[in-house]
Write a protein that holds these residues in place. Structure first.
Motif, PDB file in Angstrom:
ATOM      1  N   ASN A  68      -3.705  -8.323   3.002  1.00  0.00           N
ATOM      2  CA  ASN A  68      -2.331  -7.975   2.629  1.00  0.00           C
ATOM      3  C   ASN A  68      -1.851  -8.748   1.408  1.00  0.00           C
ATOM      4  O   ASN A  68      -0.684  -8.632   1.009  1.00  0.00           O
ATOM      5  CB  ASN A  68      -1.390  -8.226   3.805  1.00  0.00           C
ATOM      6  N   GLN A 121      -0.494   6.252   1.571  1.00  0.00           N
ATOM      7  CA  GLN A 121      -1.634   6.354   2.484  1.00  0.00           C
ATOM      8  C   GLN A 121      -1.532   7.563   3.415  1.00  0.00           C
ATOM      9  O   GLN A 121      -2.549   8.141   3.809  1.00  0.00           O
ATOM     10  CB  GLN A 121      -1.776   5.074   3.296  1.00  0.00           C
ATOM     11  N   VAL A 137      -9.128  -2.689   1.791  1.00  0.00           N
ATOM     12  CA  VAL A 137      -8.754  -1.533   2.616  1.00  0.00           C
ATOM     13  C   VAL A 137     -10.017  -0.778   2.987  1.00  0.00           C
ATOM     14  O   VAL A 137     -10.927  -0.633   2.164  1.00  0.00           O
ATOM     15  CB  VAL A 137      -7.799  -0.574   1.859  1.00  0.00           C
ATOM     16  N   TYR A 191       0.831  -1.197   0.000  1.00  0.00           N
ATOM     17  CA  TYR A 191       0.000   0.000   0.000  1.00  0.00           C
ATOM     18  C   TYR A 191       0.869   1.250   0.000  1.00  0.00           C
ATOM     19  O   TYR A 191       1.755   1.405   0.842  1.00  0.00           O
ATOM     20  CB  TYR A 191      -0.929  -0.009   1.212  1.00  0.00           C
ATOM     21  N   HIS A 237      -5.817  -2.158   6.839  1.00  0.00           N
ATOM     22  CA  HIS A 237      -5.508  -3.132   5.793  1.00  0.00           C
ATOM     23  C   HIS A 237      -6.243  -4.427   6.108  1.00  0.00           C
ATOM     24  O   HIS A 237      -5.845  -5.181   6.988  1.00  0.00           O
ATOM     25  CB  HIS A 237      -4.005  -3.384   5.715  1.00  0.00           C
TER      26      HIS A 237
END
Length: 205
Positions: free
Chosen positions: A128, A110, A181, A107, A125
């Motif tokens: 994953n 963010q 997410v 990710y 999250h």
């Protein structure tokens, strides 16, 4: 990534115990319409390799007696409380056939998303990794997911992920599209807003 292994002739609980006591560990290679092959590997070398993310999502070069095979790590059995790998399974790879594998998600951005920067929210999250299929030559080590435009109370789903060319998302049900997410306010801010509302003030937005 390269793995060196040796052919193993003995099997069973006693043979595996003796192998581990000597600093090695048992494993097996299977698949590609070829008979399974029992192998043994150096435990410490493999233990350190297994702790690397790429080892779980890359095509590996497994060498036995000078002959190299393309394989995927398919299963790892750990001791319940000791830092010890008990057994590993590798699957042979056919370069012309698609494989299905779980690919890590990385990710990105963010901390600059509106959800975090403007609203003080937190990003959770949920997943994953995602399962995808592709030819071995197209297998990515990981997939980047850009969260730079994520808003508060917004979620991203598996089908929102931009996949590399030649990689297809694997869904087991027609309506499957799991959340990967989600964003929300921290619990402390939710409680503060609730207290202010009960005291007659305007809730904070």
């Amino acid at each position: 990534m390269k793995v060196v292994a040796f052919a193993r002739s003995q099997q069973g609980t006693g043979a595996s115990r003796r192998l581990r006591n000597s600093g090695k560990m048992p494993g097996i290679i299977y698949g590609a319409s070829t008979a399974p092959k029992l192998i043994e590997l150096d435990h410490n070398a493999l233990y350190h390799a297994i702790n690397k993310e790429a080892f779980h999502s890359s095509i590996l070069d497994l060498e036995i007696a000078g002959v190299t095979e393309k394989v995927l790590l398919r299963d790892v059995q750990y001791h319940p409380f000791r830092r010890l790998v008990l057994h590993v399974d590798f699957q042979r790879v056919d370069e012309k056939k698609k494989i299905t594998v779980k690919i890590p998600l990385h990710y990105m951005s963010q901390e600059v998303s509106p959800a975090v920067k403007l609203s003080g929210g937190v990003i959770m999250h949920v997943l994953n990794e995602i399962e995808a299929s592709c030819l071995p030559s197209n297998l990515p080590e990981f997939i980047e997911v850009d969260l730079g435009n994520l808003e508060l109370n917004q979620s991203l789903h598996a089908q929102d992920v931009k996949l590399p060319s030649g990689v297809d998302l694997t869904l087991h049900f027609a309506q499957e599209n799991p959340v990967i997410v989600s964003t929300t306010l921290p619990a402390s801010m939710v409680l503060d807003n609730a207290d202010e509302f009960l005291e007659g003030g305007a809730p904070v937005t």
